[in-house]
Design an enzyme around this catalytic site. Structure first.
Site: not given
Length: 324
Positions: A23, A25, A173
């Site tokens: 994921k 950022d 993240e």
């Protein structure tokens, strides 16, 4: 078109029908070649369908020199990321560029704030709508089309639990788990995409506090810093988690600690310094936030006072001659 969105997951799904990605950022972007024909330039739109092409010329024209891709019609979904001093993707680094449109300023920032476009989905190719195709098909074609391009196709993993732990250790993240059979549903928040964001709990030194808006004495947020041998370095303002009970306890804790100037060794942004009561940097609190190693805390939440720690306890040890 709005991008497809993930829902919050409560556990990482196992099994061969799922793929797992880091994921990022960064800033979600759809890049579409249709607006400019075959000249190798792309129209970039944000999650809210705003045209942000002028802010990211290095992304919008990233494929101009690749003759094969210049002639192809593409619509892709991805994330623009930039690295902070710790080498981690950091949305705050991007903010220096996000709202700049003046051409001379943008060109300067292209050099000083370099970015990478991480492309994770292919929605259209040479006029064919691929959104109804399963993710496995879209990803395979994406990797083939963008091979050797300056746009990067991030890796996909079959072991989600392993990736979740690896990203936690690296201070990233989190992860997104995607069902390989899922179509792309523009603008929908789909249960076939699940996101898992890490929260990190760290101790910081308090250097000031701010009152609730409209009051002068109701403590509503803390200004906290990361302790170094030179003193605390400002890391942000924490208001979440400071309810009425916590506010009263913190007001008692900071009573008598007021000082005239900021205790932080670096400059505190004006938006944070305005209205702040500075205090001696002797109070230690725990804060939970997204990400690790960031220059400013992201979505921080106050967790409590650490009476068992002093600021000196938070200073990282100096490396010795035996350290590599």
């Amino acid at each position: 078109m709005r991008p497809m969105l993930a829902t919050h997951g409560d556990h990482v799904p196992p099994g061969e029908e799922w793929a797992h990605e880091v994921k990022w950022d960064g800033m979600r972007i759809l890049a579409d070649s249709a607006a400019y024909g075959d000249r190798g330039r792309y129209r970039l739109t944000s999650r809210n369908e705003n045209d942000v092409t002028s802010a990211w010329p290095d992304v919008a024209e990233g494929l101009r020199e690749m003759r094969g891709l210049r002639r192809r019609d593409l619509l892709v979904d991805g994330e623009i990321i930039s690295l902070n001093d710790a080498g981690l993707p950091d949305f705050r680094v991007l903010q220096e560029r996000m709202h700049v449109r003046r051409a001379t300023s943008v060109q300067r920032l292209v050099t000083t704030v370099p970015v990478t476009f991480m492309v994770f989905d292919l929605l259209r190719l040479d006029g064919d709508d691929l959104t109804r195709e399963p993710l496995a098909t879209r990803r395979a074609r994406l990797a083939e089309v963008l091979e050797g391009s300056p746009w990067q196709v991030p890796a996909s993993y079959d072991d989600g639990a392993m990736l979740l732990e690896a990203t936690r250790q690296q201070g990233l993240e989190g992860i997104v788990s995607k069902r390989l059979s899922s179509p792309y549903r523009p603008g929908e928040r789909s249960p076939h995409w699940l996101k898992f964001a890490h929260r990190f709990r760290v101790s910081y030194v308090v250097g000031g506090w701010r009152p609730q808006e409209g009051t002068t004495d109701r403590l509503a947020s803390l200004l906290v810093g990361e302790m170094t041998s030179d003193g605390p370095v400002f890391r942000g303002r924490v208001g979440s988690g400071v309810g009425p009970r916590q506010s009263r306890a913190l007001a008692e804790a900071v009573a008598g600690l007021t000082r005239a100037a900021s205790p932080f060794v670096d400059e505190v942004p004006r938006v944070d310094a305005s209205g702040t009561t500075w205090i001696e940097p002797v109070l230690v609190v725990d804060v939970e936030s997204h990400g690790r190693g960031l220059s400013r805390l992201r979505q921080p939440s106050y967790q409590g006072v650490r009476t068992d720690l002093t600021p000196d306890d938070l200073i990282p040890p100096r490396p010795t001659s035996e350290d590599p």
